[in-house]
Structures are given as C-alpha cells and as structure tokens.
Design a protein around this motif. Sequence first.
Motif, PDB file in Angstrom:
ATOM      1  N   VAL A  72      57.467  30.873  38.015  1.00  0.00           N
ATOM      2  CA  VAL A  72      57.767  31.303  36.266  1.00  0.00           C
ATOM      3  C   VAL A  72      56.751  32.908  36.579  1.00  0.00           C
ATOM      4  O   VAL A  72      55.609  32.768  36.390  1.00  0.00           O
ATOM      5  N   PRO A  73      57.174  33.927  36.998  1.00  0.00           N
ATOM      6  CA  PRO A  73      56.473  35.520  36.473  1.00  0.00           C
ATOM      7  C   PRO A  73      55.781  35.009  35.045  1.00  0.00           C
ATOM      8  O   PRO A  73      56.515  35.029  34.504  1.00  0.00           O
ATOM      9  N   LEU A  74      53.887  35.878  35.594  1.00  0.00           N
ATOM     10  CA  LEU A  74      53.693  35.793  34.885  1.00  0.00           C
ATOM     11  C   LEU A  74      53.591  37.579  33.899  1.00  0.00           C
ATOM     12  O   LEU A  74      54.088  37.815  32.749  1.00  0.00           O
ATOM     13  N   PHE A  75      53.315  38.128  34.915  1.00  0.00           N
ATOM     14  CA  PHE A  75      53.446  39.708  34.213  1.00  0.00           C
ATOM     15  C   PHE A  75      53.848  40.082  35.156  1.00  0.00           C
ATOM     16  O   PHE A  75      53.955  41.554  35.264  1.00  0.00           O
ATOM     17  N   ALA A  76      53.860  40.025  36.231  1.00  0.00           N
ATOM     18  CA  ALA A  76      55.261  40.917  37.799  1.00  0.00           C
ATOM     19  C   ALA A  76      56.023  39.678  38.298  1.00  0.00           C
ATOM     20  O   ALA A  76      55.812  38.793  38.157  1.00  0.00           O
ATOM     21  N   SER A  77      57.214  40.221  38.678  1.00  0.00           N
ATOM     22  CA  SER A  77      57.970  39.424  39.998  1.00  0.00           C
ATOM     23  C   SER A  77      57.310  39.004  40.515  1.00  0.00           C
ATOM     24  O   SER A  77      57.482  37.839  41.115  1.00  0.00           O
ATOM     25  N   GLU A  78      56.030  40.356  41.465  1.00  0.00           N
ATOM     26  CA  GLU A  78      55.740  39.351  42.553  1.00  0.00           C
ATOM     27  C   GLU A  78      54.179  39.363  42.645  1.00  0.00           C
ATOM     28  O   GLU A  78      53.479  40.481  42.219  1.00  0.00           O
ATOM     29  N   PRO A  79      53.578  38.470  42.849  1.00  0.00           N
ATOM     30  CA  PRO A  79      51.731  37.713  42.462  1.00  0.00           C
ATOM     31  C   PRO A  79      51.248  39.205  43.621  1.00  0.00           C
ATOM     32  O   PRO A  79      49.926  39.327  42.928  1.00  0.00           O
ATOM     33  N   SER A  80      51.805  39.457  44.459  1.00  0.00           N
ATOM     34  CA  SER A  80      51.091  40.928  45.168  1.00  0.00           C
ATOM     35  C   SER A  80      50.527  42.086  43.996  1.00  0.00           C
ATOM     36  O   SER A  80      50.413  42.814  44.299  1.00  0.00           O
ATOM     37  N   ALA A  81      51.405  42.033  43.179  1.00  0.00           N
ATOM     38  CA  ALA A  81      51.770  43.585  42.324  1.00  0.00           C
ATOM     39  C   ALA A  81      50.451  43.044  41.493  1.00  0.00           C
ATOM     40  O   ALA A  81      50.203  43.756  40.547  1.00  0.00           O
ATOM     41  N   ALA A  83      47.054  42.652  41.912  1.00  0.00           N
ATOM     42  CA  ALA A  83      45.930  43.741  42.057  1.00  0.00           C
ATOM     43  C   ALA A  83      45.938  44.512  41.703  1.00  0.00           C
ATOM     44  O   ALA A  83      45.315  45.252  41.226  1.00  0.00           O
ATOM     45  N   ALA A  84      47.294  45.427  41.563  1.00  0.00           N
ATOM     46  CA  ALA A  84      47.348  47.251  41.487  1.00  0.00           C
ATOM     47  C   ALA A  84      47.368  47.229  40.023  1.00  0.00           C
ATOM     48  O   ALA A  84      47.163  47.865  39.074  1.00  0.00           O
ATOM     49  N   GLN A  85      47.992  46.124  39.136  1.00  0.00           N
ATOM     50  CA  GLN A  85      48.085  46.351  37.661  1.00  0.00           C
ATOM     51  C   GLN A  85      46.200  45.928  37.319  1.00  0.00           C
ATOM     52  O   GLN A  85      45.860  46.814  36.604  1.00  0.00           O
ATOM     53  N   ILE A  86      45.856  44.623  37.898  1.00  0.00           N
ATOM     54  CA  ILE A  86      44.306  45.348  37.350  1.00  0.00           C
ATOM     55  C   ILE A  86      43.706  45.743  37.691  1.00  0.00           C
ATOM     56  O   ILE A  86      42.433  46.772  37.180  1.00  0.00           O
ATOM     57  N   ALA A  87      43.736  46.512  38.853  1.00  0.00           N
ATOM     58  CA  ALA A  87      43.148  48.179  39.236  1.00  0.00           C
ATOM     59  C   ALA A  87      43.129  48.609  37.999  1.00  0.00           C
ATOM     60  O   ALA A  87      42.265  50.189  37.737  1.00  0.00           O
ATOM     61  N   ARG A  88      44.680  49.318  38.186  1.00  0.00           N
ATOM     62  CA  ARG A  88      45.315  50.426  37.020  1.00  0.00           C
ATOM     63  C   ARG A  88      44.347  50.149  35.505  1.00  0.00           C
ATOM     64  O   ARG A  88      43.322  51.182  34.531  1.00  0.00           O
ATOM     65  N   VAL A  89      44.121  48.858  35.261  1.00  0.00           N
ATOM     66  CA  VAL A  89      42.782  48.267  33.840  1.00  0.00           C
ATOM     67  C   VAL A  89      41.845  48.705  34.090  1.00  0.00           C
ATOM     68  O   VAL A  89      41.407  49.046  33.192  1.00  0.00           O
ATOM     69  N   GLU A  90      41.702  48.530  34.632  1.00  0.00           N
ATOM     70  CA  GLU A  90      39.979  48.669  35.192  1.00  0.00           C
ATOM     71  C   GLU A  90      39.750  49.831  35.820  1.00  0.00           C
ATOM     72  O   GLU A  90      38.328  50.018  34.622  1.00  0.00           O
TER      73      GLU A  90
END
Length: 111
Positions: A72-81, A83-90
Amino acid sequence: MAAPLRTYSRATREALVLMGGQIKLARKQRKMSEAELAERIGIARSTLQMIEKGSAKAEIGLVFEAAHLVGVPLFASEPSALAAQIARVEDKLALLPQSIRRPRTEVKDDF
C-alpha cells in the motif's frame, strides 16, 4: 486511574478505516493470512486485526510497516520518491523559526 477518553475527528476516523481496509485488501490480494503478515511485522494477530479495523490505538509505525509489506503506497507511488519529499519538507522547515512563541500582550494602562 482510567485513561482519559480521546475523541477523534470524523476525517481521522475515516482515514484510519480507509488505511486499515487498504491493508486488508492488499493482504488478501497477495493471498497472505493474518498470521503470516503479523509474523512478518513481528506483532500478534490481534494487533493486525486492530490495524485492519482502523483502530486509533494501533501504533502508527506498525500501521506503516503493514502497509509497506503488502504494497500500500504511503506518500508516493515509489518509496524512492520519499527521500525527495523529505528533503523538500526539511528545506521549508529550515526557513521557519525553531520555536513558536505567543506574542506578549502589552499592558493597556491608558484609561
């Protein structure tokens, strides 16, 4: 002493039920039993049943782990995505103050 009764908004309750239902659906589509998934997560079958029913008492980490294991996807369809979302939030958090304080109210003494 009994724990205080916590109430949740309708949106929160519905999101919990939706996530639990998605986990249960994905588990069944993968032809996994409750016992198999619970063992992979390292929890009791009864805890998995709570997760699948959308209980607010289930630990969020366990819910996310169950979702990940059945796909079940959590926040993105690909788990590798993620990291990019975390970086943007940080990056955004770095622009904001470290702490939020209420402004001091001025004494109005001009009467």
